[in-house]
Design an enzyme around this catalytic site. Structure first.
Site, PDB file in Angstrom:
ATOM      1  N   ASP A 128       0.809  -1.064   0.031  1.00 14.51           N
ATOM      2  CA  ASP A 128       0.003  -0.065  -0.003  1.00 14.51           C
ATOM      3  C   ASP A 128       0.744   1.254  -0.032  1.00 14.51           C
ATOM      4  O   ASP A 128       1.862   1.199   0.910  1.00 14.51           O
ATOM      5  CB  ASP A 128      -0.673  -0.060   1.136  1.00 14.51           C
ATOM      6  CG  ASP A 128      -1.962   0.899   1.066  1.00 14.51           C
ATOM      7  OD1 ASP A 128      -2.582   1.397  -0.185  1.00 14.51           O
ATOM      8  OD2 ASP A 128      -2.740   1.013   2.057  1.00 14.51           O
ATOM      9  N   TYR A 130       1.055   5.876  -0.396  1.00 20.77           N
ATOM     10  CA  TYR A 130       0.437   6.919   0.113  1.00 20.77           C
ATOM     11  C   TYR A 130       0.600   7.976  -0.697  1.00 20.77           C
ATOM     12  O   TYR A 130       0.821   9.125  -0.117  1.00 20.77           O
ATOM     13  CB  TYR A 130       1.555   7.048   1.447  1.00 20.77           C
ATOM     14  CG  TYR A 130       0.918   7.671   2.615  1.00 20.77           C
ATOM     15  CD1 TYR A 130      -0.302   7.658   3.173  1.00 20.77           C
ATOM     16  CD2 TYR A 130       1.926   8.866   3.188  1.00 20.77           C
ATOM     17  CE1 TYR A 130      -0.528   8.465   4.464  1.00 20.77           C
ATOM     18  CE2 TYR A 130       1.896   9.464   4.519  1.00 20.77           C
ATOM     19  CZ  TYR A 130       0.497   9.440   4.762  1.00 20.77           C
ATOM     20  OH  TYR A 130       0.067  10.147   6.046  1.00 20.77           O
ATOM     21  N   HIS A 135      -4.605  13.601   0.975  1.00 20.12           N
ATOM     22  CA  HIS A 135      -4.773  12.798   2.311  1.00 20.12           C
ATOM     23  C   HIS A 135      -3.831  12.787   3.325  1.00 20.12           C
ATOM     24  O   HIS A 135      -3.819  13.162   4.608  1.00 20.12           O
ATOM     25  CB  HIS A 135      -5.049  11.268   1.751  1.00 20.12           C
ATOM     26  CG  HIS A 135      -5.024  10.419   3.134  1.00 20.12           C
ATOM     27  ND1 HIS A 135      -6.294  10.098   3.932  1.00 20.12           N
ATOM     28  CD2 HIS A 135      -4.054   9.309   3.580  1.00 20.12           C
ATOM     29  CE1 HIS A 135      -6.173   9.305   4.703  1.00 20.12           C
ATOM     30  NE2 HIS A 135      -4.686   8.960   4.664  1.00 20.12           N
ATOM     31  N   GLU A 200     -10.934   3.537   3.697  1.00 23.77           N
ATOM     32  CA  GLU A 200      -9.957   4.728   2.968  1.00 23.77           C
ATOM     33  C   GLU A 200     -10.371   4.232   1.330  1.00 23.77           C
ATOM     34  O   GLU A 200     -10.147   2.885   1.017  1.00 23.77           O
ATOM     35  CB  GLU A 200      -8.645   4.322   3.031  1.00 23.77           C
ATOM     36  CG  GLU A 200      -8.193   4.526   4.608  1.00 23.77           C
ATOM     37  CD  GLU A 200      -6.570   4.875   4.944  1.00 23.77           C
ATOM     38  OE1 GLU A 200      -5.906   4.149   4.229  1.00 23.77           O
ATOM     39  OE2 GLU A 200      -6.236   5.522   5.816  1.00 23.77           O
ATOM     40  N   GLU A 202      -9.249   3.900  -2.277  1.00 20.57           N
ATOM     41  CA  GLU A 202      -8.089   3.966  -3.100  1.00 20.57           C
ATOM     42  C   GLU A 202      -8.235   2.936  -4.385  1.00 20.57           C
ATOM     43  O   GLU A 202      -9.331   2.406  -4.573  1.00 20.57           O
ATOM     44  CB  GLU A 202      -7.060   2.999  -2.250  1.00 20.57           C
ATOM     45  CG  GLU A 202      -6.633   3.242  -0.928  1.00 20.57           C
ATOM     46  CD  GLU A 202      -5.443   2.790  -0.146  1.00 20.57           C
ATOM     47  OE1 GLU A 202      -4.670   2.114  -0.856  1.00 20.57           O
ATOM     48  OE2 GLU A 202      -5.244   2.865   0.913  1.00 20.57           O
ATOM     49  N   ASP A 234      -9.328   0.189   2.003  1.00 10.49           N
ATOM     50  CA  ASP A 234      -8.292  -0.092   2.961  1.00 10.49           C
ATOM     51  C   ASP A 234      -8.749   0.035   4.571  1.00 10.49           C
ATOM     52  O   ASP A 234      -8.544   1.218   4.981  1.00 10.49           O
ATOM     53  CB  ASP A 234      -6.918   0.740   2.664  1.00 10.49           C
ATOM     54  CG  ASP A 234      -5.940   0.483   3.804  1.00 10.49           C
ATOM     55  OD1 ASP A 234      -5.911  -0.690   4.202  1.00 10.49           O
ATOM     56  OD2 ASP A 234      -5.014   1.515   4.169  1.00 10.49           O
ATOM     57  N   ARG A 238      -8.572   3.124  13.370  1.00 11.27           N
ATOM     58  CA  ARG A 238      -7.749   4.359  13.517  1.00 11.27           C
ATOM     59  C   ARG A 238      -7.070   4.466  15.089  1.00 11.27           C
ATOM     60  O   ARG A 238      -6.226   4.774  15.460  1.00 11.27           O
ATOM     61  CB  ARG A 238      -8.648   5.798  13.586  1.00 11.27           C
ATOM     62  CG  ARG A 238      -9.069   6.007  12.113  1.00 11.27           C
ATOM     63  CD  ARG A 238      -7.862   5.890  11.097  1.00 11.27           C
ATOM     64  NE  ARG A 238      -8.384   6.219   9.715  1.00 11.27           N
ATOM     65  CZ  ARG A 238      -7.775   6.092   8.645  1.00 11.27           C
ATOM     66  NH1 ARG A 238      -6.379   5.840   8.606  1.00 11.27           N
ATOM     67  NH2 ARG A 238      -8.270   6.342   7.390  1.00 11.27           N
ATOM     68  N   GLN A 241      -4.259   2.015  15.344  1.00  9.96           N
ATOM     69  CA  GLN A 241      -3.357   2.591  14.517  1.00  9.96           C
ATOM     70  C   GLN A 241      -2.417   3.395  15.154  1.00  9.96           C
ATOM     71  O   GLN A 241      -1.106   3.622  15.301  1.00  9.96           O
ATOM     72  CB  GLN A 241      -3.757   2.983  13.219  1.00  9.96           C
ATOM     73  CG  GLN A 241      -2.769   3.828  12.052  1.00  9.96           C
ATOM     74  CD  GLN A 241      -3.549   4.292  10.754  1.00  9.96           C
ATOM     75  OE1 GLN A 241      -4.592   4.232  10.784  1.00  9.96           O
ATOM     76  NE2 GLN A 241      -2.639   4.780   9.987  1.00  9.96           N
ATOM     77  N   TYR A 245       1.643   2.277  15.634  1.00 10.61           N
ATOM     78  CA  TYR A 245       2.421   2.541  14.487  1.00 10.61           C
ATOM     79  C   TYR A 245       3.746   2.908  14.723  1.00 10.61           C
ATOM     80  O   TYR A 245       4.392   3.098  13.730  1.00 10.61           O
ATOM     81  CB  TYR A 245       1.364   3.333  13.541  1.00 10.61           C
ATOM     82  CG  TYR A 245       1.993   4.825  13.709  1.00 10.61           C
ATOM     83  CD1 TYR A 245       1.343   5.531  14.613  1.00 10.61           C
ATOM     84  CD2 TYR A 245       2.309   5.443  12.697  1.00 10.61           C
ATOM     85  CE1 TYR A 245       1.538   6.950  14.834  1.00 10.61           C
ATOM     86  CE2 TYR A 245       2.687   6.669  12.792  1.00 10.61           C
ATOM     87  CZ  TYR A 245       2.134   7.528  13.725  1.00 10.61           C
ATOM     88  OH  TYR A 245       2.588   8.840  13.792  1.00 10.61           O
ATOM     89  N   LYS A 254      -4.613  -2.342   9.789  1.00  6.91           N
ATOM     90  CA  LYS A 254      -4.841  -2.300   8.595  1.00  6.91           C
ATOM     91  C   LYS A 254      -5.035  -3.783   7.969  1.00  6.91           C
ATOM     92  O   LYS A 254      -5.033  -3.937   6.813  1.00  6.91           O
ATOM     93  CB  LYS A 254      -3.958  -1.574   7.811  1.00  6.91           C
ATOM     94  CG  LYS A 254      -4.590   0.023   7.987  1.00  6.91           C
ATOM     95  CD  LYS A 254      -3.264   0.876   7.302  1.00  6.91           C
ATOM     96  CE  LYS A 254      -3.655   2.289   7.461  1.00  6.91           C
ATOM     97  NZ  LYS A 254      -4.642   2.963   6.413  1.00  6.91           N
ATOM     98  N   THR A 258      -9.033  -6.131   3.703  1.00  2.00           N
ATOM     99  CA  THR A 258      -9.046  -5.211   2.828  1.00  2.00           C
ATOM    100  C   THR A 258      -9.997  -5.398   1.431  1.00  2.00           C
ATOM    101  O   THR A 258      -9.999  -6.871   1.029  1.00  2.00           O
ATOM    102  CB  THR A 258      -7.604  -5.121   2.079  1.00  2.00           C
ATOM    103  OG1 THR A 258      -6.644  -4.813   3.147  1.00  2.00           O
ATOM    104  CG2 THR A 258      -7.389  -4.026   0.956  1.00  2.00           C
ATOM    105  N   GLU A 375     -10.648  12.087   7.716  1.00  2.00           N
ATOM    106  CA  GLU A 375     -10.556  13.429   7.235  1.00  2.00           C
ATOM    107  C   GLU A 375     -11.940  14.054   7.466  1.00  2.00           C
ATOM    108  O   GLU A 375     -11.892  15.365   7.796  1.00  2.00           O
ATOM    109  CB  GLU A 375     -10.079  13.416   6.062  1.00  2.00           C
ATOM    110  CG  GLU A 375      -8.646  12.923   5.686  1.00  2.00           C
ATOM    111  CD  GLU A 375      -8.520  12.450   4.159  1.00  2.00           C
ATOM    112  OE1 GLU A 375      -8.726  11.205   4.010  1.00  2.00           O
ATOM    113  OE2 GLU A 375      -7.985  13.200   3.332  1.00  2.00           O
TER     114      GLU A 375
END
Lengths: 428, 428
Positions: A128, A130, A135, A200, A202, A234, A238, A241, A245, A254, A258, A375
């Site tokens: 994955d 970014y 974002h 997410e 994508e 994805d 949160r 994470q 992370y 994550k 998926t 977001e």
């Protein structure tokens, strides 16, 4: 990636439902793995409201496809040069447009509504990226308002390895993950169901022919290694994470699920929808030469419009349609697909047919195009109001998230990506 | 994980070279995939200086093994309960110890020196953890002298996804990766051959039966999901790592090559070498309940001694033997294998047979046990002097790195892990 007769907007299939179909006109011809009712999975293509069994029609297709068409996955079929993959497209196009084939082919059409769609590939590795700069900026602002992007962002296509085992086709429900998080106000971490479950938006990129270990892929030929595209959700926890992370990146936040749209929108089908990569903003650094190709800059971005919709249990009960949360163009990627492929292999890492690359969340500069609830709700502080009067900071059990994509270009027939949806089940 | 007659130190094989063999006495019986000269790969076990072709002897083994023994990988063979895997061990042990089988079995022994060892599994996913607390501390000190461990370290078994495609068996040379880094003194990043190439000493854990998506694996039964162990060298490009790893973790710095020892030292063979997990230091937090099991604490650590050796071209030219860089116990892991398996599946992430978990670099508190050159050379500031008079801060082209491991316990025959070595080739 040349244009040819298969992109002609006047081309028509003898399959009536293909004419004007929002996703699968004869100009699309995506590849996938499907199972007719009560039958095992095999390779097919979507045409209008039907699915054509390509495995059953192998004798009408190039000889090199025959062994690959006997498998319930596309890995071997796409392990080919762009010329060979185009040859397959041309052969399938002929079957569906030439009236001479109508009688022989029609028995191998199945109503799509009666079929199950499977993962198109045995996914060897999933990476994955970014590259959605808005974002990255939006998320970075939540932590570093004055300096949202880290110093490497405009030099390196940032990526990390995801979990291949958890990639599933559209429609498979998402079990809310449990996990370890540390609420900001707590002294110690806790274990329990995720409380900040997010999606997410994508694009997924499926790899065709790979590279030998140790041999990089030059950016100028990187596009030849792309078999096609899909939508990719994805799903992200949160709260897990934020706690896990540092320092090695996302992990359990994550890797529980998926979702991908199961049709592979081929690189050949996307030929009319290649657009110019937006110029880098004034003052941004020039990429290093291994990431730069003029032809890629001129035609390496994707003319695709992306959408996210949500349907809550209350909305469904009230008969309300799914509500659009955002819409925006795929050109909001800071790096092209060729650049991420070239970067991935720049150290000799071997990519293999059927590998999946995610772009990372594709957001827009304004909230109407934000690609995640993190977001849209400003990290949970500004909940989104839905047509049912409900609000959402993050996803609740029973919510269904639907991603959609359409490739459009003046003078060409638009093509859609098909379904990418899943509903949240309670934690086990 | 019970002890039985296969662990009896008095047990003897009719294969003469197995008696007192440093790695492969009859008490070991590792599983692997090998190819005799000029023949295709098949499943076998190491016994003394030979390899026994188990595929050829399927009729003497349990019926459930027959389809799995026809494949050139162990995935299907280990997708079984611990009882079944023990049944296989008992059957192989009988073939190699009962003189009644001698005549039938001997034709299927191949001199190991004439065979090629392959990857034992089709690796679906590879996850690397970070449970060597001394390594995490040593590396952390280079960046944060007063606060080397991040706040989550003692609560979360930190891990990240690695690249399955780049996992290769012992003996395959490592091509020095190129990549993008930013030298500390430079204004802008550069692309070129890695200048800080390092090894990392790890144990690998091979997964046996997996879990269904969404279903966690309780820590109390997590050990049942382990098929066996190997040595693992997580080759690392430190200059690329430093520039790329924020905010999503290591990527190209570690996905160009991962070397594993090709023999799977089975969980059953390791039964005598289970030791008590060292108590957590005074003041360390108690793990959350999903990570805690008293039986696992009592017997879930591994009594294995680990070593790293190096041989440079100059050393080989001078006839010098490989030089030991470090030696230390595997009990320097802050979390047990059961804890990392349970954590990995705690969110419902599905593990599959043949998945590979790395422990992360296993270091000791003192330099004699440091598991990487990054630690031994203090980030490049204190080069290591070799018997040839050469020094190394990081690896040079032509250097060979050799990992070794032996499991030992009083009253039992020690068993070795076999070869895990590779030589560095120049960048392409």
């Amino acid at each position: 990636m040349a244009l040819d007769h298969t992109h002609d907007p006047a081309a028509a299939s003898w399959v009536a439902s293909a004419a004007g179909h929002p996703a699968f006109p004869v100009q699309n011809l995506p590849l996938g793995v499907f199972a007719p009712a009560g039958a095992p999975p095999r390779i097919g293509t979507a045409i209008g409201d039907s699915i054509l069994d390509l495995a059953a029609l192998a004798r009408h297709l190039p000889a090199w496809t025959h062994p690959a068409l006997g498998l319930p996955m596309l890995n071997a079929l796409v392990d080919r040069t762009p010329d060979q993959r185009r040859e397959l497209r041309h052969a399938v196009f002929a079957l569906l447009t030439d009236p001479a084939h109508h009688a022989a082919v029609e028995p191998h059409l199945h109503p799509a509504a009666d079929c199950t769609l499977h993962l198109p590939f045995a996914v060897g590795d999933y990476t994955d990226f970014y590259v959605g700069i808005h974002h990255a900026t939006n998320i970075g602002k939540l932590f570093r308002p004055d300096n949202p992007l880290l110093p490497n962002y405009k030099h390196v296509p940032i990526g990390y390895h995801g979990r291949a085992s958890s990639v599933r086709p559209s429609g498979v429900p998402v079990v809310r993950p449990k996990g370890q998080g540390k609420p900001p106000e707590a002294d110690a971490p806790v274990f329990g169901p995720c409380v900040r479950l997010d999606y997410e938006l994508e694009l997924g990129v499926w790899i065709a022919q790979g590279n030998a270990p140790g041999d990089p892929i030059p950016v100028g030929t990187a596009a030849d290694h792309v078999a096609g595209y899909c939508l990719l959700n994805d799903w992200s926890a949160r709260d897990l994470q934020a706690w896990e992370y540092q320092p090695l990146g996302p992990f359990l936040a994550k890797n529980f699920h998926t979702t991908v749209s199961p049709w592979v929108i081929t690189a050949e089908a996307m030929a009319p929808f290649r657009v110019t990569q937006p110029p880098r903003p004034e003052g941004d650094p020039a990429p290093l030469p291994y990431l730069w190709d003029e032809a890629d800059q001129a035609r390496g971005a994707l003319g695709v419009e992306l959408e996210v919709l949500i349907a809550t249990p209350a909305m469904r009960a009230a008969g309300l349609p799914p509500h659009r949360l955002s819409r925006g163009p795929a050109s909001n990627m800071y790096w092209t697909v060729a650049q991420i492929v070239a970067h991935h292999a720049s150290n000799g890492c071997d990519l293999r047919p059927g590998d999946l690359l995610g772009t990372g969340t594709i957001s827009a500069p304004t909230p109407d195009g934000y690609g995640s609830l993190m977001e849209l709700s400003t990290g949970g502080k500004t909940p989104v109001t839905l047509p049912s009067g409900e609000t959402r900071s993050f996803l609740e059990d029973g919510d269904e998230v639907i991603l959609a994509a359409t490739a459009r270009a003046d003078g060409f027939v638009p093509i859609g990506f098909g379904e990418c949806r899943a509903t949240i089940l309670p934690a086990r």
